[in-house]
Motif scaffolding. Structure first.
Motif, PDB file in Angstrom:
ATOM      1  N   ASP A   1      85.796  22.448  59.473  1.00  0.00           N
ATOM      2  CA  ASP A   1      85.082  22.130  60.551  1.00  0.00           C
ATOM      3  C   ASP A   1      83.859  22.350  60.631  1.00  0.00           C
ATOM      4  N   VAL A   2      82.704  21.766  60.590  1.00  0.00           N
ATOM      5  CA  VAL A   2      81.563  22.175  60.606  1.00  0.00           C
ATOM      6  C   VAL A   2      80.488  21.566  61.959  1.00  0.00           C
ATOM      7  N   ASN A   3      79.645  22.081  62.568  1.00  0.00           N
ATOM      8  CA  ASN A   3      79.080  21.822  63.603  1.00  0.00           C
ATOM      9  C   ASN A   3      77.702  21.154  62.929  1.00  0.00           C
ATOM     10  N   LYS A   4      77.259  20.162  63.939  1.00  0.00           N
ATOM     11  CA  LYS A   4      75.950  19.474  63.327  1.00  0.00           C
ATOM     12  C   LYS A   4      74.599  20.309  62.698  1.00  0.00           C
ATOM     13  N   ASN A   5      74.690  21.633  63.487  1.00  0.00           N
ATOM     14  CA  ASN A   5      73.467  22.393  62.930  1.00  0.00           C
ATOM     15  C   ASN A   5      73.602  22.649  61.424  1.00  0.00           C
TER      16      ASN A   5
ATOM     17  N   PHE B   1      75.697  21.081  59.012  1.00  0.00           N
ATOM     18  CA  PHE B   1      76.197  20.112  57.977  1.00  0.00           C
ATOM     19  C   PHE B   1      75.212  20.141  56.617  1.00  0.00           C
ATOM     20  N   LYS B   2      73.823  19.891  56.922  1.00  0.00           N
ATOM     21  CA  LYS B   2      72.891  19.604  55.737  1.00  0.00           C
ATOM     22  C   LYS B   2      72.970  20.875  55.009  1.00  0.00           C
ATOM     23  N   LYS B   3      72.782  22.249  55.439  1.00  0.00           N
ATOM     24  CA  LYS B   3      72.890  23.404  54.613  1.00  0.00           C
ATOM     25  C   LYS B   3      74.200  23.468  54.070  1.00  0.00           C
ATOM     26  N   LEU B   4      75.311  23.310  54.591  1.00  0.00           N
ATOM     27  CA  LEU B   4      76.664  23.217  53.968  1.00  0.00           C
ATOM     28  C   LEU B   4      76.423  22.388  52.775  1.00  0.00           C
ATOM     29  N   ILE B   5      76.062  21.090  52.695  1.00  0.00           N
ATOM     30  CA  ILE B   5      75.984  20.055  51.616  1.00  0.00           C
ATOM     31  C   ILE B   5      75.123  21.056  50.335  1.00  0.00           C
ATOM     32  N   ARG B   6      74.186  21.340  50.791  1.00  0.00           N
ATOM     33  CA  ARG B   6      73.059  22.207  50.018  1.00  0.00           C
ATOM     34  C   ARG B   6      74.025  23.455  49.186  1.00  0.00           C
TER      35      ARG B   6
ATOM     36  N   LYS C   1      78.149  31.967  51.406  1.00  0.00           N
ATOM     37  CA  LYS C   1      77.141  31.230  52.185  1.00  0.00           C
ATOM     38  C   LYS C   1      77.960  30.013  52.646  1.00  0.00           C
ATOM     39  N   VAL C   2      78.701  29.386  51.982  1.00  0.00           N
ATOM     40  CA  VAL C   2      79.390  28.298  52.333  1.00  0.00           C
ATOM     41  C   VAL C   2      80.391  28.463  53.419  1.00  0.00           C
ATOM     42  N   LYS C   3      81.242  29.439  53.159  1.00  0.00           N
ATOM     43  CA  LYS C   3      82.158  29.931  54.335  1.00  0.00           C
ATOM     44  C   LYS C   3      81.642  30.294  55.419  1.00  0.00           C
ATOM     45  N   ASN C   4      80.433  30.665  55.703  1.00  0.00           N
ATOM     46  CA  ASN C   4      79.750  31.189  56.736  1.00  0.00           C
ATOM     47  C   ASN C   4      79.201  29.872  57.607  1.00  0.00           C
ATOM     48  N   LEU C   5      79.205  28.734  56.885  1.00  0.00           N
ATOM     49  CA  LEU C   5      78.729  27.342  57.600  1.00  0.00           C
ATOM     50  C   LEU C   5      79.987  26.610  58.003  1.00  0.00           C
TER      51      LEU C   5
END
Length: 155
Positions: free
Chosen positions: A57-61, A63-68, A4-8
């Motif tokens: 590299d993370v897009n704005k949509n 970012f919060k999902k990645l941190i979780r 899931k992390v890689k997908n974000l």
């Protein structure tokens, strides 16, 4: 690294399974020249720490999902947070932020301690330390900052 992390993350990261922990530099495009992975990976190797830092590299949509998702990944240790996410990460982790991060409402260093996330702002800490030492500043002094580079807001 969790799938899931890689997908974000927009860029491809292949984590070496032999390392115990990993760190990231998270921003819109740190793959375009961030020096942190190079510097940290030299330090990890020199000190025989089983860890590696990668640009993410993370897009704005996402970012919060990645941190979780990073919170769920026990191999994740810490992250340098770059623009435009310094204020966003602060809003997410206000209660676990250092006093300086709270004062400027911005964080650039996310780290895990006792399985919890904490946030600080190393730009502010380093700047205040250097200014205080060089000019013997006191709390009531006034200073003028010319320019507004990456550290400008923190100062």
């Amino acid at each position: 690294m969790l799938k899931k992390v890689k997908n974000l993350i927009s860029n491809n990261i292949e984590i070496d399974d032999s390392i115990k922990k990993y760190a990231l530099i998270i921003g819109e495009n740190p793959t375009m020249g961030a020096r942190s992975p190079l510097l940290w990976n030299v330090a990890f190797k020199k000190h025989k720490i089983s860890c590696k830092m990668y640009p993410a590299d993370v897009n704005k949509n996402n970012f919060k999902k990645l941190i979780r998702e990073l919170y769920r990944d026990k191999k994740f240790l810490a992250a340098a947070i770059t623009n435009p996410y310094k204020e966003t990460i602060y809003q997410m982790l206000k209660k676990q932020s250092s006093s300086l991060a709270k004062e400027i409402q911005s964080g650039n260093c996310l780290y895990r301690k006792q399985n919890k996330f904490f946030l600080t702002n190393t730009d502010a800490e380093a700047s205040f330390f250097a200014l205080k030492k060089k000019f013997k500043l006191k709390k009531e002094n006034t200073i003028l900052i010319m320019g507004f580079g990456g550290v400008g807001k923190a100062v």
